[in-house]
Write a protein that holds these residues in place. Sequence first.
Motif, short mmCIF file in Angstrom:
data_model
loop_
_atom_site.label_atom_id
_atom_site.label_comp_id
_atom_site.label_asym_id
_atom_site.label_seq_id
_atom_site.Cartn_x
_atom_site.Cartn_y
_atom_site.Cartn_z
N LEU A 151 -15.28 -3.10 0.22
CA LEU A 151 -13.87 -3.41 -0.02
C LEU A 151 -13.08 -2.18 -0.41
O LEU A 151 -11.97 -1.95 0.08
N GLY A 152 -13.64 -1.36 -1.29
CA GLY A 152 -12.94 -0.16 -1.70
C GLY A 152 -12.63 0.74 -0.53
O GLY A 152 -11.52 1.28 -0.41
N GLU A 153 -13.60 0.90 0.36
CA GLU A 153 -13.39 1.75 1.53
C GLU A 153 -12.35 1.15 2.47
O GLU A 153 -11.52 1.87 3.04
N ARG A 154 -12.35 -0.17 2.62
CA ARG A 154 -11.36 -0.81 3.49
C ARG A 154 -9.95 -0.66 2.92
O ARG A 154 -8.99 -0.41 3.66
N LEU A 155 -9.83 -0.79 1.60
CA LEU A 155 -8.53 -0.59 0.97
C LEU A 155 -8.03 0.84 1.18
O LEU A 155 -6.86 1.07 1.47
N ALA A 156 -8.95 1.78 1.05
CA ALA A 156 -8.58 3.19 1.24
C ALA A 156 -8.13 3.45 2.66
O ALA A 156 -7.15 4.18 2.90
N LYS A 157 -8.81 2.85 3.64
CA LYS A 157 -8.42 3.02 5.04
C LYS A 157 -7.04 2.43 5.30
O LYS A 157 -6.23 3.01 6.03
N ARG A 158 -6.78 1.29 4.67
CA ARG A 158 -5.46 0.66 4.84
C ARG A 158 -4.37 1.55 4.27
O ARG A 158 -3.33 1.75 4.90
N VAL A 159 -4.59 2.08 3.07
CA VAL A 159 -3.59 2.95 2.45
C VAL A 159 -3.38 4.20 3.28
O VAL A 159 -2.24 4.65 3.49
N LEU A 160 -4.46 4.78 3.80
CA LEU A 160 -4.33 5.98 4.62
C LEU A 160 -3.53 5.68 5.88
O LEU A 160 -2.68 6.50 6.29
N ALA A 161 -3.75 4.51 6.49
CA ALA A 161 -2.98 4.14 7.67
C ALA A 161 -1.50 3.99 7.33
O ALA A 161 -0.62 4.43 8.09
N GLN A 162 -1.21 3.40 6.17
CA GLN A 162 0.19 3.26 5.74
C GLN A 162 0.82 4.63 5.50
O GLN A 162 1.95 4.88 5.92
N LEU A 163 0.09 5.50 4.83
CA LEU A 163 0.62 6.83 4.54
C LEU A 163 0.88 7.61 5.83
O LEU A 163 1.81 8.41 5.90
N THR A 164 0.06 7.36 6.84
CA THR A 164 0.19 8.08 8.11
C THR A 164 1.31 7.51 8.97
O THR A 164 2.11 8.26 9.55
N GLU A 165 1.39 6.18 9.04
CA GLU A 165 2.30 5.54 10.00
C GLU A 165 3.60 5.04 9.37
O GLU A 165 4.64 5.01 10.04
N THR A 166 3.57 4.63 8.12
CA THR A 166 4.78 4.15 7.44
C THR A 166 4.81 4.74 6.03
O THR A 166 4.68 4.01 5.04
N PRO A 167 4.96 6.05 5.90
CA PRO A 167 4.81 6.71 4.59
C PRO A 167 5.82 6.26 3.55
O PRO A 167 5.56 6.40 2.35
N ASP A 168 6.97 5.74 3.97
CA ASP A 168 7.96 5.29 2.99
C ASP A 168 7.67 3.90 2.45
O ASP A 168 8.39 3.42 1.57
N ALA A 169 6.61 3.26 2.95
CA ALA A 169 6.32 1.88 2.56
C ALA A 169 5.32 1.77 1.43
O ALA A 169 5.10 0.67 0.92
N VAL A 170 4.70 2.87 1.02
CA VAL A 170 3.66 2.78 0.01
C VAL A 170 3.64 4.05 -0.84
O VAL A 170 3.94 5.14 -0.37
N VAL A 171 3.30 3.86 -2.12
CA VAL A 171 3.00 4.96 -3.04
C VAL A 171 1.66 4.63 -3.67
O VAL A 171 1.43 3.50 -4.11
N ALA A 172 0.75 5.61 -3.69
CA ALA A 172 -0.56 5.39 -4.27
C ALA A 172 -0.91 6.55 -5.20
O ALA A 172 -0.47 7.69 -4.99
N VAL A 173 -1.72 6.24 -6.20
CA VAL A 173 -2.07 7.25 -7.21
C VAL A 173 -3.47 6.97 -7.75
O VAL A 173 -3.91 5.80 -7.79
N VAL A 174 -4.16 8.03 -8.12
CA VAL A 174 -5.49 7.91 -8.73
C VAL A 174 -5.44 8.53 -10.11
O VAL A 174 -4.89 9.63 -10.29
N ALA A 175 -6.01 7.84 -11.09
CA ALA A 175 -6.16 8.40 -12.44
C ALA A 175 -7.49 9.13 -12.49
O ALA A 175 -8.54 8.55 -12.20
N MET A 176 -7.43 10.40 -12.88
CA MET A 176 -8.60 11.26 -12.86
C MET A 176 -9.00 11.67 -14.28
O MET A 176 -8.15 12.05 -15.09
#
Length: 262
Positions: A151-176
Amino acid sequence: MDHEAVLATYDRQLRRDARTDSPGARVERAGGVVRQVGTEHDWNGVHWADVDETTADGVIAEQVRYYTALGREFEWKLHSHDRPADLADRLRAAGFVPEPPETVLVAEVAGLPTETELPEGITLLPVTDAAGARLMAEAHDAAFGDDGSGLGERLAKRVLAQLTETPDAVVAVVAMAGDTPVSSARMEFCPGTDFAGLWGGGTAPRWRGKGIYRALVAHRTRIAAERGYRYLQVDATEDSRPILQRLGFAALSVTTPYVYRP
């Protein structure tokens, strides 16, 4: 906040007038049904159905036939205020299996904190590329465990697709924590509506209770305010619901995913 007015706006803007949440999916309107159809990696399901006691069973059966013909597992996203009152029983009778319910919470952006107060040792890394998406997957698995479902990998693929194709539709962040991802979150925008949606925020066990979740909410609230959105919406688990309500979110409804697997 006027509960009934906001609920009516939520139903209209996010359900009846739903837009696709993935570049690989489309929203269809068939009769009184609003549904999303995409690849096996997309969310497939029913946003809204204008049904009553006389039409519900037939409409449910039609959706089962439709998605089964496509070979897609799908979800009927039932809300506690949906009608008819026995719709949940009808879905179960048709072979749908309920998953854990979540509380639909909404807050006005203007009334939420926007100061990001992070615990010592934590920094926020914006997700902008494949490397960031991989960190999101690692953070998800750290928070929820790797059960082998990917599931984690699928979510990441979805976010990457959004960032690539519709970058204004999503904001994502990781706490490190140093070089280790310990939490991640995203915000999906619904252009033409008053709402931005908050998703994720699960935190690795060692780092829970230190304010990371609240900081991720504040970080996204500030961005939503900058973009002119009026409301933030969350489908909250029982873990996050109390935190969000203390921040000022109010419950609109309860949503239960009813899943049909062909």
